[in-house]
Design a protein around this motif. Structure first.
Motif, PDB file in Angstrom:
ATOM      1  N   ASP A   1       0.816  -1.214   0.000  1.00  0.00           N
ATOM      2  CA  ASP A   1       0.000   0.000   0.000  1.00  0.00           C
ATOM      3  C   ASP A   1       0.847   1.259   0.000  1.00  0.00           C
ATOM      4  OD1 ASP A   1      -2.190  -1.644   0.062  1.00  0.00           O
ATOM      5  OD2 ASP A   1      -2.352  -1.582   2.261  1.00  0.00           O
ATOM      6  N   THR A   2       2.027   1.171   0.563  1.00  0.00           N
ATOM      7  CA  THR A   2       2.902   2.349   0.646  1.00  0.00           C
ATOM      8  C   THR A   2       4.254   2.045   0.018  1.00  0.00           C
ATOM      9  OG1 THR A   2       3.608   1.692   2.852  1.00  0.00           O
ATOM     10  CG2 THR A   2       1.744   3.233   2.714  1.00  0.00           C
ATOM     11  N   ALA A   3       4.231   1.464  -1.164  1.00  0.00           N
ATOM     12  CA  ALA A   3       5.486   1.098  -1.820  1.00  0.00           C
ATOM     13  C   ALA A   3       6.313   2.318  -2.177  1.00  0.00           C
ATOM     14  CB  ALA A   3       5.187   0.270  -3.080  1.00  0.00           C
ATOM     15  N   GLU A   4       5.633   3.449  -2.406  1.00  0.00           N
ATOM     16  CA  GLU A   4       6.382   4.656  -2.778  1.00  0.00           C
ATOM     17  C   GLU A   4       7.186   5.230  -1.627  1.00  0.00           C
ATOM     18  OE1 GLU A   4       2.432   5.746  -1.165  1.00  0.00           O
ATOM     19  OE2 GLU A   4       3.153   4.347  -2.696  1.00  0.00           O
ATOM     20  N   ARG A   5       6.967   4.714  -0.417  1.00  0.00           N
ATOM     21  CA  ARG A   5       7.700   5.231   0.733  1.00  0.00           C
ATOM     22  C   ARG A   5       9.097   4.626   0.851  1.00  0.00           C
ATOM     23  NH1 ARG A   5       4.062   4.843   5.984  1.00  0.00           N
ATOM     24  NH2 ARG A   5       5.880   5.981   6.786  1.00  0.00           N
ATOM     25  N   VAL A   6       9.419   3.622   0.064  1.00  0.00           N
ATOM     26  CA  VAL A   6      10.763   3.044   0.068  1.00  0.00           C
ATOM     27  C   VAL A   6      11.685   3.987  -0.695  1.00  0.00           C
ATOM     28  CG1 VAL A   6      12.167   1.062  -0.584  1.00  0.00           C
ATOM     29  CG2 VAL A   6       9.810   0.717   0.192  1.00  0.00           C
ATOM     30  N   SER A   7      12.755   4.411  -0.055  1.00  0.00           N
ATOM     31  CA  SER A   7      13.639   5.415  -0.660  1.00  0.00           C
ATOM     32  C   SER A   7      14.636   4.746  -1.590  1.00  0.00           C
ATOM     33  CB  SER A   7      14.392   6.187   0.431  1.00  0.00           C
ATOM     34  OG  SER A   7      15.251   5.314   1.133  1.00  0.00           O
ATOM     35  N   ASN A   8      15.276   5.581  -2.407  1.00  0.00           N
ATOM     36  CA  ASN A   8      16.269   5.105  -3.369  1.00  0.00           C
ATOM     37  C   ASN A   8      17.411   6.111  -3.403  1.00  0.00           C
ATOM     38  OD1 ASN A   8      17.523   3.618  -5.399  1.00  0.00           O
ATOM     39  ND2 ASN A   8      16.480   4.747  -7.013  1.00  0.00           N
ATOM     40  N   ARG A   9      18.538   5.720  -2.858  1.00  0.00           N
ATOM     41  CA  ARG A   9      19.713   6.581  -2.847  1.00  0.00           C
ATOM     42  C   ARG A   9      20.928   5.756  -3.266  1.00  0.00           C
ATOM     43  NH1 ARG A   9      20.056   9.692   2.754  1.00  0.00           N
ATOM     44  NH2 ARG A   9      20.132   7.575   3.602  1.00  0.00           N
ATOM     45  N   GLY A  10      21.969   6.434  -3.775  1.00  0.00           N
ATOM     46  CA  GLY A  10      23.146   5.711  -4.228  1.00  0.00           C
ATOM     47  C   GLY A  10      24.338   6.623  -4.418  1.00  0.00           C
ATOM     48  N   ARG A  11      25.478   5.999  -4.793  1.00  0.00           N
ATOM     49  CA  ARG A  11      26.740   6.720  -4.963  1.00  0.00           C
ATOM     50  C   ARG A  11      27.397   6.290  -6.271  1.00  0.00           C
ATOM     51  NH1 ARG A  11      28.910   5.245  -0.552  1.00  0.00           N
ATOM     52  NH2 ARG A  11      28.571   7.150   0.664  1.00  0.00           N
ATOM     53  N   ILE A  12      28.006   7.243  -6.964  1.00  0.00           N
ATOM     54  CA  ILE A  12      28.747   6.996  -8.199  1.00  0.00           C
ATOM     55  C   ILE A  12      30.204   7.380  -7.956  1.00  0.00           C
ATOM     56  CG2 ILE A  12      29.016   7.587 -10.632  1.00  0.00           C
ATOM     57  CD1 ILE A  12      26.051   8.240 -10.726  1.00  0.00           C
ATOM     58  N   ILE A  13      31.114   6.414  -8.169  1.00  0.00           N
ATOM     59  CA  ILE A  13      32.555   6.658  -8.053  1.00  0.00           C
ATOM     60  C   ILE A  13      33.141   6.595  -9.455  1.00  0.00           C
ATOM     61  CG2 ILE A  13      34.727   5.910  -7.022  1.00  0.00           C
ATOM     62  CD1 ILE A  13      33.145   4.629  -4.788  1.00  0.00           C
ATOM     63  N   CYS A  14      33.651   7.705  -9.923  1.00  0.00           N
ATOM     64  CA  CYS A  14      34.158   7.828 -11.289  1.00  0.00           C
ATOM     65  C   CYS A  14      35.678   7.962 -11.243  1.00  0.00           C
ATOM     66  CB  CYS A  14      33.528   9.029 -11.988  1.00  0.00           C
ATOM     67  SG  CYS A  14      34.124   9.271 -13.679  1.00  0.00           S
ATOM     68  N   LEU A  15      36.375   7.027 -11.909  1.00  0.00           N
ATOM     69  CA  LEU A  15      37.831   7.056 -12.034  1.00  0.00           C
ATOM     70  C   LEU A  15      38.172   7.446 -13.457  1.00  0.00           C
ATOM     71  CD1 LEU A  15      38.720   3.744 -10.129  1.00  0.00           C
ATOM     72  CD2 LEU A  15      38.581   6.051  -9.216  1.00  0.00           C
ATOM     73  N   THR A  16      38.719   8.636 -13.641  1.00  0.00           N
ATOM     74  CA  THR A  16      38.979   9.152 -14.981  1.00  0.00           C
ATOM     75  C   THR A  16      40.167  10.093 -14.945  1.00  0.00           C
ATOM     76  OG1 THR A  16      37.994  10.311 -16.861  1.00  0.00           O
ATOM     77  CG2 THR A  16      37.389  11.077 -14.667  1.00  0.00           C
ATOM     78  N   ASN A  17      40.525  10.558 -16.137  1.00  0.00           N
ATOM     79  CA  ASN A  17      41.565  11.570 -16.288  1.00  0.00           C
ATOM     80  C   ASN A  17      40.909  12.798 -16.898  1.00  0.00           C
ATOM     81  OD1 ASN A  17      43.814  12.851 -18.281  1.00  0.00           O
ATOM     82  ND2 ASN A  17      44.779  12.045 -16.434  1.00  0.00           N
ATOM     83  N   ALA A  18      40.524  13.737 -16.041  1.00  0.00           N
ATOM     84  CA  ALA A  18      39.781  14.911 -16.500  1.00  0.00           C
ATOM     85  C   ALA A  18      40.729  15.926 -17.124  1.00  0.00           C
ATOM     86  CB  ALA A  18      39.012  15.538 -15.343  1.00  0.00           C
ATOM     87  N   LYS A  19      40.156  16.785 -17.935  1.00  0.00           N
ATOM     88  CA  LYS A  19      40.959  17.802 -18.628  1.00  0.00           C
ATOM     89  C   LYS A  19      41.218  19.014 -17.745  1.00  0.00           C
ATOM     90  CE  LYS A  19      40.760  15.411 -22.483  1.00  0.00           C
ATOM     91  NZ  LYS A  19      39.943  14.281 -21.956  1.00  0.00           N
ATOM     92  N   SER A  20      40.186  19.482 -17.053  1.00  0.00           N
ATOM     93  CA  SER A  20      40.299  20.701 -16.253  1.00  0.00           C
ATOM     94  C   SER A  20      39.119  20.768 -15.304  1.00  0.00           C
ATOM     95  CB  SER A  20      40.340  21.943 -17.158  1.00  0.00           C
ATOM     96  OG  SER A  20      39.152  22.034 -17.919  1.00  0.00           O
ATOM     97  N   ASP A  21      39.071  21.835 -14.518  1.00  0.00           N
ATOM     98  CA  ASP A  21      37.928  22.044 -13.626  1.00  0.00           C
ATOM     99  C   ASP A  21      36.649  22.302 -14.416  1.00  0.00           C
ATOM    100  OD1 ASP A  21      39.588  21.724 -11.454  1.00  0.00           O
ATOM    101  OD2 ASP A  21      39.952  23.874 -11.181  1.00  0.00           O
ATOM    102  N   THR A  22      36.784  22.917 -15.567  1.00  0.00           N
ATOM    103  CA  THR A  22      35.606  23.142 -16.411  1.00  0.00           C
ATOM    104  C   THR A  22      35.039  21.825 -16.904  1.00  0.00           C
ATOM    105  OG1 THR A  22      36.568  25.251 -17.118  1.00  0.00           O
ATOM    106  CG2 THR A  22      34.771  24.359 -18.444  1.00  0.00           C
ATOM    107  N   HIS A  23      35.926  20.898 -17.234  1.00  0.00           N
ATOM    108  CA  HIS A  23      35.480  19.573 -17.652  1.00  0.00           C
ATOM    109  C   HIS A  23      34.731  18.874 -16.527  1.00  0.00           C
ATOM    110  CE1 HIS A  23      36.628  15.312 -19.254  1.00  0.00           C
ATOM    111  NE2 HIS A  23      35.400  15.657 -19.604  1.00  0.00           N
TER     112      HIS A  23
END
Length: 710
Positions: A155-177
């Motif tokens: 009856d209250t399935a929408e009350r189950v929350s959904n949260r998460g984390r993304i860990i990105c390993l990359t070689n960025a160009k700059s702060d603007t990127h």
């Protein structure tokens, strides 16, 4: 709402673009057998790992630690799942949220199929954005635990929350990127939430954390700045870490896994271990273990921390790592023996492939248990933890270093602060009687609108605002004269009669201070007779003012009691001067008592000298008064014929006895209190001539025996 932590879902996005094939420039020696190498054999050249290899190894260590401490199919309520995605010209999802896919074996097999990045691939066609978009879509998918909760709460399935984390390993160009990547994730979250609103197989994202780790080769300057956690929008928070590849990246991921899953570090020191090359010798090694933070809950409360500096790292890259040091005890126990434990937590070695870690784990898996003690500079050792294995898994057991609840109940004189024997037990019994709870209906509340439970809590709060537990820590609660004020001041409201009673109590205390009555001041832990009388009253007034101040804000009448105390404490100047004289007199008495152990002859000589000084001073004052022309000589003062006559004969013979000096002084003082007999003043050869005027009147000479001759 059934809240799932952000750590419930973790998505790894690893850059697989051509620039990740660049060398990390950290040299790895392959030929370490330099001494046993034969002559003429060319040593192997050192190699260096690529950025891709460093990223994969560190991310796998992250997952290994997570799976060791939170294994699948166990502790389902604390389930943590990882979804691994590789991004190049498109995204590659290596596993799903299912429990059977949560293992390092599955991930390593999938990574082997992907292979290293192709340096000849067109970089324009590759982007990390493909993997980030797929990561947001993966967060919208439902895990097994979320599906179970949604099914339970139909009856209250929408009350189950959904949260998460993304860990990105990359070689960025700059702060603007970096900002461009954050904007892309924000837009994707909004789009996916719209799709999830009309689907039963997707869930909208309530919160997403982005941890972007910029990897760059050693020897180069970073183009991306570090940034702490920042809220981009109500749905997205982001943080940036710029780390050099190699051991620096491994340290950073090790710190992140502790922060993300509430882990702590323990370093086992002084582990005896035989050398490989010299079997007859042994050396002591250290092994660092990771486990849940609750295993060190007592350490966190007491602040017993040791900070270790990890080799090769700098402070800017969080090279300082927190760890608790525990010392190895010679194992004298096995799994058959039972120990009183308050918790057991799975462990994971930080460097699982090192020889010390391997030897320790094999030792424990063979059924042995190791006791760990807290390093102490002095005193007896305290064994606080134990390492033992159960069912092929190693646990860190927390031993109760305090009194066990299985033993006899402790005496009331044995508290946390040591053996205390002067608790206010009788007063505490009266306190419990005054705050007893009785059953009452909720409708029976007072006109103010407070329910009985609220009134009881308010009364308990008032009575405990200032309530010393130990007799030696209080003065006013040991005085019968303060009882009326102490019982009335804790009331919620005071009447005029109550105020008068409190003021009368204060005036009685002032009268006690004026009479210099003693106070029940404890001398426990102090030398001598304790504080001075003025100090005792100062302590009493301070404590009384502290008690009344805690209740002064309740009403104006409470404030009047405080004003009365403040007014009585401010003494007039003459009262302060009298107190000073009293303190000086007490100091002189104390000095006299301290010097009472000296010889009697020395004391008599000092008294003699003091009396001599007083006599000399009186003689000088007498001379001044007599010789002064403006000061007439009193009638009742004995005339002084000469200095020799006035000075006692004993004064000129050197040291005399104390009795003689005191007798001479008393005689001299008494002689000046009456007018001298006139016959003594007119004597000749100590004989006074009677009838001096008879010869002049009758013309006869008066002889002895009263006969007259012509």
């Amino acid at each position: 709402m059934r809240v799932f932590a952000v750590s419930h879902k973790t998505v790894f996005v690893v850059d697989h673009c051509p620039y990740m094939a660049e060398s990390s420039r950290q040299q790895v020696e392959c030929d370490v057998l330099t001494k046993s190498r034969a002559q003429g054999v060319i040593p192997l050249a050192p190699i260096s790992k690529s950025l891709w290899t460093c990223a994969v190894e560190c991310s796998m260590e992250y997952c290994r630690i997570l799976y060791d401490i939170y294994p699948r199919d166990k502790l389902v309520s604390l389930s943590h799942s990882v979804n691994y995605i590789v991004s190049d010209s498109e995204f590659h999802i290596l596993n799903s949220w299912r429990q059977e896919d949560q293992s390092t074996h599955e991930l390593m097999s999938a990574l082997a199929a992907v292979g290293p990045p192709n340096p000849r691939e067109d970089p324009e066609c590759c982007s990390i954005l493909h993997g980030l978009v797929a990561a947001v879509e993966s967060l919208c998918k439902i895990t097994e635990l979320q599906h179970e909760k949604r099914t339970t709460l139909m009856d209250t399935a929408e009350r189950v929350s959904n949260r998460g984390r993304i860990i990105c390993l990359t070689n960025a160009k700059s702060d603007t990127h970096v900002r461009m990547l954050e904007d892309c994730i924000q837009e994707t979250i909004l789009e996916q939430n719209k799709l999830a609103a009309g689907s039963d197989r997707l869930m909208a994202i309530q919160q997403c954390e982005l941890v972007l780790v910029h990897i760059y080769p050693q020897g180069e300057d970073t183009l991306v700045s570090d940034r702490p956690k920042k809220e981009i929008s109500p749905l997205l928070t982001s943080e940036v870490h710029s780390v050099r590849a190699g051991r620096h990246l491994a340290t950073k991921l090790n710190i992140l896994v502790q922060q993300h899953f509430d882990l702590a570090s323990t370093t086992i020191t002084n582990i005896p271990m035989k050398e490989e090359q010299h079997a007859n010798t042994s050396a002591n090694y250290d092994v660092e273990l990771l486990h849940h933070r609750d295993a060190h809950l007592e350490f966190f409360k007491s602040g017993q921390w040791v900070y270790l500096h990890m080799a090769g790292t700098s402070t800017r890259e969080n090279g300082l790592k927190e760890t608790v040091t525990l010392k190895w005890c010679t194992p004298r126990t096995n799994s058959v023996e039972l120990h009183y434990c308050t918790g057991a937590y799975r462990i994971s070695p930080t460097d699982v492939n090192s020889r010390p870690s391997s030897c320790l784990t094999n030792f424990l898996l063979n059924g042995r248990s190791v006791l760990l003690e807290q390093p102490r500079k002095s005193g007896s050792k305290v064994i606080s933890h134990m390492l033992s294995s159960h069912g092929g898994e190693i646990f860190l057991h927390v031993l109760n270093s305090n009194r066990s609840t299985l033993e006899d109940p402790p005496s009331i004189s044995e508290g946390c602060g040591g053996r205390v024997t002067d608790y206010r037990i009788t007063d505490f019994g009266e306190f419990m009687k005054e705050n007893r709870l009785t059953p009452v209906s909720e409708s029976a509340h007072d006109p103010s609108g407070k329910f009985p439970a609220e009134r009881a809590k308010a009364q308990l709060e008032r009575h405990t605002r200032y309530w010393p537990m130990i007799i030696s820590q209080t003065t006013i609660f040991n005085m019968q004269a303060v009882v009326p004020l102490a019982n009335l001041i804790v009331k919620e409201t005071l009447t005029e009669e109550d105020v008068l009673t409190c003021q009368k109590t204060v005036y009685n205390l002032v009268d006690m201070e004026r009479k210099n009555d003693p106070l029940p001041i404890s001398t426990v832990g102090s030398r001598g007779k304790g504080p001075k009388r003025d100090e005792q009253y100062r302590i009493m007034w301070n404590e009384l003012e502290t008690l009344v101040k805690t209740h002064a804000g309740a009403s104006d009448r409470h404030q009047r009691v405080l004003d009365c105390i403040v007014a009585c404490r401010s003494k007039p100047p003459e009262e302060e001067e009298r107190k000073k004289r009293g303190r000086k007199r007490e100091e002189r008495e104390d000095r006299t008592e301290k010097n009472g152990s000296k010889d009697t002859d020395d004391k008599s000589w000092q008294d003699s000298e003091r009396l001599k000084g007083l006599l000399d001073k009186e003689d000088q004052e007498a001379e001044v008064i007599k010789d002064s022309p403006d000061s007439p000589e009193p009638l009742n003062k004995k005339p002084r014929l000469s200095t020799e006559e006035a000075q006692p004969p004993e004064r000129a013979k050197g040291p005399v006895s104390l009795l003689s000096m005191w007798t001479n002084r008393i005689t001299t003082a008494n002689s000046r209190k009456h007018q001298e007999f006139i016959g003594r003043m007119s004597s000749v050869n100590d004989k006074f001539e009677l009838y001096q005027h008879l010869k002049d009147e009758n013309g006869m000479d008066v002889h002895e025996n009263g006969k007259a001759t012509r």
